[in-house]
Scaffold this motif. Sequence first.
Motif, PDB file in Angstrom:
ATOM      1  N   TRP A  29       0.866  -1.179   0.000  1.00  0.00           N
ATOM      2  CA  TRP A  29       0.000   0.000   0.000  1.00  0.00           C
ATOM      3  C   TRP A  29       0.897   1.222   0.000  1.00  0.00           C
ATOM      4  N   THR A  79     -10.613   0.418   3.217  1.00  0.00           N
ATOM      5  CA  THR A  79     -10.375   1.813   3.570  1.00  0.00           C
ATOM      6  C   THR A  79     -11.649   2.632   3.623  1.00  0.00           C
ATOM      7  N   GLY A 131      -1.632   6.291   2.048  1.00  0.00           N
ATOM      8  CA  GLY A 131      -1.972   6.281   3.464  1.00  0.00           C
ATOM      9  C   GLY A 131      -1.952   7.676   4.061  1.00  0.00           C
ATOM     10  N   ILE A 169      -9.281   7.424  -3.421  1.00  0.00           N
ATOM     11  CA  ILE A 169      -9.957   7.242  -2.141  1.00  0.00           C
ATOM     12  C   ILE A 169     -11.081   8.251  -1.978  1.00  0.00           C
ATOM     13  N   GLN A 194      -7.401  -3.989  -0.206  1.00  0.00           N
ATOM     14  CA  GLN A 194      -6.974  -2.911   0.666  1.00  0.00           C
ATOM     15  C   GLN A 194      -7.833  -1.663   0.439  1.00  0.00           C
TER      16      GLN A 194
END
Length: 307
Positions: A9, A107, A14, A81, A103
């Motif tokens: 990732w 999220t 992040g 995202i 992943q």
Amino acid sequence: MPKSSTLPWPAAVGLGLSSLLLTGCVSSVSSASDDERPVVLTTFTVLADIAQNVAGHHLVVESITKAGAEIHGYEPTPGDIRRAAGADLMLDNGLNLELWFSQFVETVDVPHVVVSDGVEPIDIAADAYSGKPNPHAWMSPANVQIYVGNMVDAFSELDPEHADDFATNGAAYQQELQAIQDELVAELETLPDKERALVTCEGAFSYLARDAGLTEVYIWPVNAEQQATPQQIAAVIEYVDENRVPAVFCESTVSDKPMQQVVDATDADFGGMLYVDSLSEADGPVPTYLDLIRYDTDTIIAALTGR
């Protein structure tokens, strides 16, 4: 195919996500407009186009990846995202195609549907991925009819008011898919048994070859991490030569140099480039999924039959 069983990732994602969540700036991809239709986000352009045909004008359908992008090893960005957090539904192919997507789903709190559910998988036959399902199920018009059925169900649950329209759109699209499959089978049924082979760079055509009654032959089973080995090329040369296969092909996203070695060493012609993982831009050769599958089937038919 994925280049590794785990994909890191990215740190930037992040950090970007943390910042977005702390500032409360996560918003829908369509927030800049007054469009109140539900938003459906797909992992790649092929799924987005299929979904749009089912959704009609009732839903906003978008793809995480852009036209021409490599889907297997894609790394989501903070912008992805933001878009996902504002979506009402996400669609992925499954069959280990988007290893990054697990992943991604963890999220954001958005429901998702695996559109390949119900497809009978064909296992990869060689190398490190042997025994794992070949993810390229959308290369079969018959399989995409299953995709469409799953989308009709998902969209009807998301937007029950328009369920009848989704069902009607899906049925019409399935008829178009069946017509393409019927043409492929009919055009190739006169080929001699030994010439009934689909020889490509990557083993991305297992489902299409099955539909057409062709033997699938390839240089490498998955996206090559390095150049094709002499042994892989030699094995394909031997098969093409012994079976007098009239033409061979390669995918648009990889170099055709290894396949050109096969052409140089045999009597086979280079039949052309085939499209698999992504649509083209609107002015390109395959701007829709139906264009992609028609383009590939027409290219295969013309090269193998000489018509």
